[in-house]
Design a protein around this motif. Structure first.
Motif, PDB file in Angstrom:
ATOM      1  N   GLU A   1       5.428  11.225  -1.334  1.00  0.00           N
ATOM      2  CA  GLU A   1       4.825  12.327  -0.579  1.00  0.00           C
ATOM      3  C   GLU A   1       5.708  12.752   0.590  1.00  0.00           C
ATOM      4  O   GLU A   1       5.686  13.916   0.995  1.00  0.00           O
ATOM      5  CB  GLU A   1       3.450  11.925  -0.050  1.00  0.00           C
TER       6      GLU A   1
ATOM      7  N   ASN B   1       3.685   1.542  -1.402  1.00  0.00           N
ATOM      8  CA  ASN B   1       4.176   1.677  -2.770  1.00  0.00           C
ATOM      9  C   ASN B   1       3.062   2.117  -3.722  1.00  0.00           C
ATOM     10  O   ASN B   1       3.246   3.027  -4.520  1.00  0.00           O
ATOM     11  CB  ASN B   1       4.793   0.367  -3.242  1.00  0.00           C
ATOM     12  N   ARG B   2       1.908   1.468  -3.629  1.00  0.00           N
ATOM     13  CA  ARG B   2       0.786   1.772  -4.528  1.00  0.00           C
ATOM     14  C   ARG B   2       0.330   3.219  -4.394  1.00  0.00           C
ATOM     15  O   ARG B   2       0.070   3.900  -5.389  1.00  0.00           O
ATOM     16  CB  ARG B   2      -0.377   0.818  -4.245  1.00  0.00           C
ATOM     17  N   LEU B   3       0.286   3.703  -3.169  1.00  0.00           N
ATOM     18  CA  LEU B   3      -0.167   5.076  -2.919  1.00  0.00           C
ATOM     19  C   LEU B   3       0.975   6.095  -3.005  1.00  0.00           C
ATOM     20  O   LEU B   3       0.738   7.294  -2.847  1.00  0.00           O
ATOM     21  CB  LEU B   3      -0.839   5.163  -1.542  1.00  0.00           C
ATOM     22  N   ARG B   4       2.183   5.589  -3.228  1.00  0.00           N
ATOM     23  CA  ARG B   4       3.382   6.427  -3.367  1.00  0.00           C
ATOM     24  C   ARG B   4       3.591   7.330  -2.150  1.00  0.00           C
ATOM     25  O   ARG B   4       3.993   8.493  -2.271  1.00  0.00           O
ATOM     26  CB  ARG B   4       3.331   7.216  -4.667  1.00  0.00           C
ATOM     27  N   VAL B   5       3.341   6.763  -0.980  1.00  0.00           N
ATOM     28  CA  VAL B   5       3.539   7.491   0.270  1.00  0.00           C
ATOM     29  C   VAL B   5       4.995   7.937   0.382  1.00  0.00           C
ATOM     30  O   VAL B   5       5.289   9.040   0.852  1.00  0.00           O
ATOM     31  CB  VAL B   5       3.120   6.631   1.485  1.00  0.00           C
TER      32      VAL B   5
ATOM     33  N   ASP C   1       0.831  -1.209   0.000  1.00  0.00           N
ATOM     34  CA  ASP C   1       0.000   0.000   0.000  1.00  0.00           C
ATOM     35  C   ASP C   1       0.863   1.255   0.000  1.00  0.00           C
ATOM     36  O   ASP C   1       0.527   2.235  -0.666  1.00  0.00           O
ATOM     37  CB  ASP C   1      -0.954   0.005   1.197  1.00  0.00           C
TER      38      ASP C   1
END
Length: 137
Positions: A41, A34-38, A32
């Protein structure tokens, strides 16, 4: 062993167990993240930098975590085993487990020693290949 050394050893074992537990939790979160590119951010250059600096995870561990977690995303029984025992425990079965057989493989991972599990998976693959070959004859 002196009492002081024994206590030091016990403390180290306790901390090591907690480190493993927290690494397992990080592995579960990584897809998650990686998928949300936390990581982006938060100003990191890559998922690898993020995982290394915040969780002490190597590039190989990140790659394996993302690969293994991707293979089990539709198999909650194996995700549960990863939470309990870690991603390396399920690695031998990820390419043979299906949604229908995930419960069976999760039980095997929980009960069998790692080397025995690897041997069992090899035998299952060999058996399935022999059945497939006989169907083609």
């Amino acid at each position: 062993m002196t009492e002081k050394n024994k206590k030091l050893h016990e403390r180290f074992v306790f901390c090591g167990g907690k480190a493993k537990e927290w690494t397992r939790k990080c592995v579960l979160l990584l897809p998650d993240i990686n998928r949300l590119r936390v990581w982006e951010e938060k100003g990191f250059g890559s998922i690898y930098e993020y995982a290394a600096k915040l969780a002490g995870m190597s590039r190989n561990m990140v790659n394996e975590a993302l690969r293994i977690m991707g293979k089990v995303e539709d198999k909650p029984e194996l995700r549960d085993v990863i939470e309990e025992k870690g991603m390396w425990a399920v690695k031998p079965v990820i390419n043979v487990a299906t949604e229908k057989t995930a419960k069976f493989w999760a039980a095997k991972v929980r009960k069998m020693p790692h080397h025995t599990l690897e041997t069992f998976v090899r035998e299952v693959r060999r058996h399935v290949a022999a059945i497939d070959a006989s169907k083609n004859c």
